[in-house]
Design an enzyme around this catalytic site. Sequence first.
Site, PDB file in Angstrom:
ATOM      1  N   ARG A 184     -10.637   0.078  14.876  1.00 36.64           N
ATOM      2  CA  ARG A 184     -10.472   0.792  13.604  1.00 36.64           C
ATOM      3  C   ARG A 184     -11.284   0.007  12.578  1.00 36.64           C
ATOM      4  O   ARG A 184     -12.502   0.087  12.600  1.00 36.64           O
ATOM      5  CB  ARG A 184      -8.976   0.898  13.282  1.00 36.64           C
ATOM      6  CG  ARG A 184      -8.668   1.930  12.215  1.00 36.64           C
ATOM      7  CD  ARG A 184      -7.196   1.991  11.889  1.00 36.64           C
ATOM      8  NE  ARG A 184      -6.727   0.769  11.232  1.00 36.64           N
ATOM      9  CZ  ARG A 184      -5.463   0.567  10.850  1.00 36.64           C
ATOM     10  NH1 ARG A 184      -4.536   1.481  11.070  1.00 36.64           N
ATOM     11  NH2 ARG A 184      -5.122  -0.551  10.241  1.00 36.64           N
ATOM     12  N   HIS A 236      -6.310  -7.204  12.993  1.00 41.27           N
ATOM     13  CA  HIS A 236      -5.085  -6.388  12.975  1.00 41.27           C
ATOM     14  C   HIS A 236      -4.716  -6.011  14.408  1.00 41.27           C
ATOM     15  O   HIS A 236      -5.591  -5.745  15.224  1.00 41.27           O
ATOM     16  CB  HIS A 236      -5.356  -5.127  12.133  1.00 41.27           C
ATOM     17  CG  HIS A 236      -4.131  -4.367  11.733  1.00 41.27           C
ATOM     18  ND1 HIS A 236      -3.009  -4.960  11.192  1.00 41.27           N
ATOM     19  CD2 HIS A 236      -3.858  -3.038  11.756  1.00 41.27           C
ATOM     20  CE1 HIS A 236      -2.102  -4.027  10.918  1.00 41.27           C
ATOM     21  NE2 HIS A 236      -2.590  -2.850  11.248  1.00 41.27           N
ATOM     22  N   LYS A 292       0.839  -1.208   0.000  1.00 42.70           N
ATOM     23  CA  LYS A 292       0.000   0.000   0.000  1.00 42.70           C
ATOM     24  C   LYS A 292       0.870   1.253   0.000  1.00 42.70           C
ATOM     25  O   LYS A 292       2.075   1.181   0.291  1.00 42.70           O
ATOM     26  CB  LYS A 292      -0.896  -0.022   1.241  1.00 42.70           C
ATOM     27  CG  LYS A 292      -0.112   0.062   2.555  1.00 42.70           C
ATOM     28  CD  LYS A 292      -1.015  -0.190   3.762  1.00 42.70           C
ATOM     29  CE  LYS A 292      -0.226  -0.082   5.061  1.00 42.70           C
ATOM     30  NZ  LYS A 292      -1.035  -0.491   6.221  1.00 42.70           N
ATOM     31  N   TYR A 312      15.038  30.719   7.045  1.00 40.30           N
ATOM     32  CA  TYR A 312      13.866  31.471   7.523  1.00 40.30           C
ATOM     33  C   TYR A 312      13.823  31.583   9.047  1.00 40.30           C
ATOM     34  O   TYR A 312      14.034  30.593   9.752  1.00 40.30           O
ATOM     35  CB  TYR A 312      12.578  30.772   7.088  1.00 40.30           C
ATOM     36  CG  TYR A 312      12.266  30.854   5.619  1.00 40.30           C
ATOM     37  CD1 TYR A 312      12.299  32.069   4.930  1.00 40.30           C
ATOM     38  CD2 TYR A 312      11.903  29.707   4.921  1.00 40.30           C
ATOM     39  CE1 TYR A 312      11.981  32.130   3.580  1.00 40.30           C
ATOM     40  CE2 TYR A 312      11.578  29.756   3.578  1.00 40.30           C
ATOM     41  CZ  TYR A 312      11.625  30.973   2.905  1.00 40.30           C
ATOM     42  OH  TYR A 312      11.311  31.025   1.577  1.00 40.30           O
ATOM     43  N   CYS A 370      13.204  24.424   4.440  1.00 40.16           N
ATOM     44  CA  CYS A 370      12.295  25.200   3.593  1.00 40.16           C
ATOM     45  C   CYS A 370      11.519  24.245   2.685  1.00 40.16           C
ATOM     46  O   CYS A 370      11.708  23.038   2.753  1.00 40.16           O
ATOM     47  CB  CYS A 370      13.084  26.190   2.740  1.00 40.16           C
ATOM     48  SG  CYS A 370      14.278  27.157   3.693  1.00 40.16           S
ATOM     49  N   ASP A 386      11.917  23.730  -0.412  1.00 39.30           N
ATOM     50  CA  ASP A 386      12.723  23.107  -1.459  1.00 39.30           C
ATOM     51  C   ASP A 386      14.182  22.905  -1.094  1.00 39.30           C
ATOM     52  O   ASP A 386      14.938  22.375  -1.897  1.00 39.30           O
ATOM     53  CB  ASP A 386      12.688  23.988  -2.715  1.00 39.30           C
ATOM     54  CG  ASP A 386      11.302  24.528  -2.962  1.00 39.30           C
ATOM     55  OD1 ASP A 386      10.431  23.717  -3.305  1.00 39.30           O
ATOM     56  OD2 ASP A 386      11.076  25.748  -2.761  1.00 39.30           O
ATOM     57  N   ARG A 407       1.190 -10.776   7.116  1.00 39.61           N
ATOM     58  CA  ARG A 407       1.004  -9.563   6.303  1.00 39.61           C
ATOM     59  C   ARG A 407       2.019  -8.478   6.660  1.00 39.61           C
ATOM     60  O   ARG A 407       1.627  -7.385   7.057  1.00 39.61           O
ATOM     61  CB  ARG A 407      -0.385  -8.960   6.544  1.00 39.61           C
ATOM     62  CG  ARG A 407      -1.580  -9.830   6.280  1.00 39.61           C
ATOM     63  CD  ARG A 407      -2.857  -8.987   6.269  1.00 39.61           C
ATOM     64  NE  ARG A 407      -2.986  -8.118   7.424  1.00 39.61           N
ATOM     65  CZ  ARG A 407      -3.643  -8.420   8.550  1.00 39.61           C
ATOM     66  NH1 ARG A 407      -4.268  -9.567   8.656  1.00 39.61           N
ATOM     67  NH2 ARG A 407      -3.675  -7.560   9.553  1.00 39.61           N
TER      68      ARG A 407
HETATM   69  C1  LIG Z   1      -0.347  -1.595   6.823  1.00 38.65           C
HETATM   70  C2  LIG Z   1      -0.963  -2.846   7.256  1.00 38.65           C
HETATM   71  C3  LIG Z   1      -0.183  -4.003   7.460  1.00 38.65           C
HETATM   72  C4  LIG Z   1       1.329  -3.983   7.438  1.00 38.65           C
HETATM   73  O1  LIG Z   1       1.794  -3.386   8.630  1.00 38.65           O
HETATM   74  P1  LIG Z   1       3.344  -3.291   8.975  1.00 38.65           P
HETATM   75  O2  LIG Z   1       3.381  -2.808  10.362  1.00 38.65           O
HETATM   76  O3  LIG Z   1       3.924  -2.323   7.989  1.00 38.65           O
HETATM   77  O4  LIG Z   1       3.904  -4.648   8.794  1.00 38.65           O
HETATM   78  C5  LIG Z   1      -0.837  -5.196   7.729  1.00 38.65           C
HETATM   79  N1  LIG Z   1      -2.186  -5.235   7.829  1.00 38.65           N
HETATM   80  C6  LIG Z   1      -2.949  -4.142   7.686  1.00 38.65           C
HETATM   81  C7  LIG Z   1      -4.426  -4.246   7.848  1.00 38.65           C
HETATM   82  C8  LIG Z   1      -2.370  -2.912   7.401  1.00 38.65           C
HETATM   83  O5  LIG Z   1      -3.142  -1.821   7.270  1.00 38.65           O
END
Ligand SMILES: *Cc1c(COP(=O)(O)O)cnc(C)c1O
Length: 372
Positions: A131, A163, A33, A261, A308, A310, A219
């Site tokens: 979440r 998760h 992602k 700045y 800044c 850039d 994952r």
């Molecule tokens: C981003 C994400 C992951 C990966 O998480 P990491 O901490 O980068 O390994 C796995 N599952 C879900 C649902 C995520 O949103």
Amino acid sequence: MWQAEVRVDLDAIRENASRLRSGTGAELMAVVKADGYGHGMVPAARAALDGGAGWLGVCTLDEALTLRRAGITAPVLAWLLAPGLPLHEGVAAGIDLGVASLSQLAEMVEAGRAAGRPARLHLKIDTGLARGGATVADWPALLDAAAKAQADGLVEVVGVWSHFVYADSPGHPTIDRQLAVFHEGIGMAERAGLRPRYRHLANSAATLTRPDTHLDLVRPGLAVYGLSPVAGERYGLRPAMTARARVMLTKRVPAGSGVSYGHTYTTERAANLAVVPLGYADGVPRHASNSGPVQLGGKRRTISGRVCMDQFVLDCGDDPVSAGDEVTLFGDGADGGPTADDWAEAVGTINYEIVTRFGSTRVPRRYDGERP
Ligand SMILES: *Cc1c(COP(=O)(O)O)cnc(C)c1O
């Protein structure tokens, strides 16, 4: 000639994926992602698949479809789906979809009808993060509706997943608690007549520290890119991203010169200043003003004054410095230079955010270890 670039070492991504794969009996989903955490989604995905990942994970439908348009045929799961998307395009492209509510399930049934094949679903239970996912209270209704839709041939339930809240703090009590709730949720799914082939909840931290959470599929995202979710541990991973620039301009200024700045930095002595052509529009956090670490001429230095949009400035004291000299913001740290972890610490964030920010469009991203 380049003036600033993000280099991505695809061999590092391959090796990291291979290390993660060999550390588990489960299948490996590389999470790509957010443009592959800033590394480039498609090249990162290809490298991770080369390294032994069998699955890819993304958030949006667009990300998933982009992988398919690039010719990637591996299983892909997409899990961040607001109402009203053209989900039938995802179903037609063989994308697996994460589902957490009855209304999402209804949309996926419709998407399957429109695509002429059942949507492949991963039912998500909220085991404590609050979440994504159905709450434990809403889980039975989701299971019953999904089981009915599956019996009617309208969907195929492929997975059950969740998760973690705090897996990056090994030993934290939420980990065991969430794992227990997850197992209860799986038991309920089975009693509802579902036999999900993939049960998964391990992110990078759990993949690296808790084999008992691996189940059928892990994952990891961050670890694929060689970064560690646990402070102070490396797990033999190699960071894939290096951000660097060349000094654009140098000048000698007297003691007491205010720099950049707001003059938040003043030279103590006469000094050689180096102006570096990277700023917050390129991913350098403005919070790195007077704190961001860089490597120039074999030495660690700290950004002087404000970052800044850039550019930023370095006070190099009496060290010789010339336009064109290379400045490394962060890399794998092998040469003693700063890492994304050092940047995260300097600006009060996490390494995830540092690399993701540098996936900007202005800094060209170049790849090492590309394969045809
Ligand atoms: C981003 C994400 C992951 C990966 O998480 P990491 O901490 O980068 O390994 C796995 N599952 C879900 C649902 C995520 O949103």
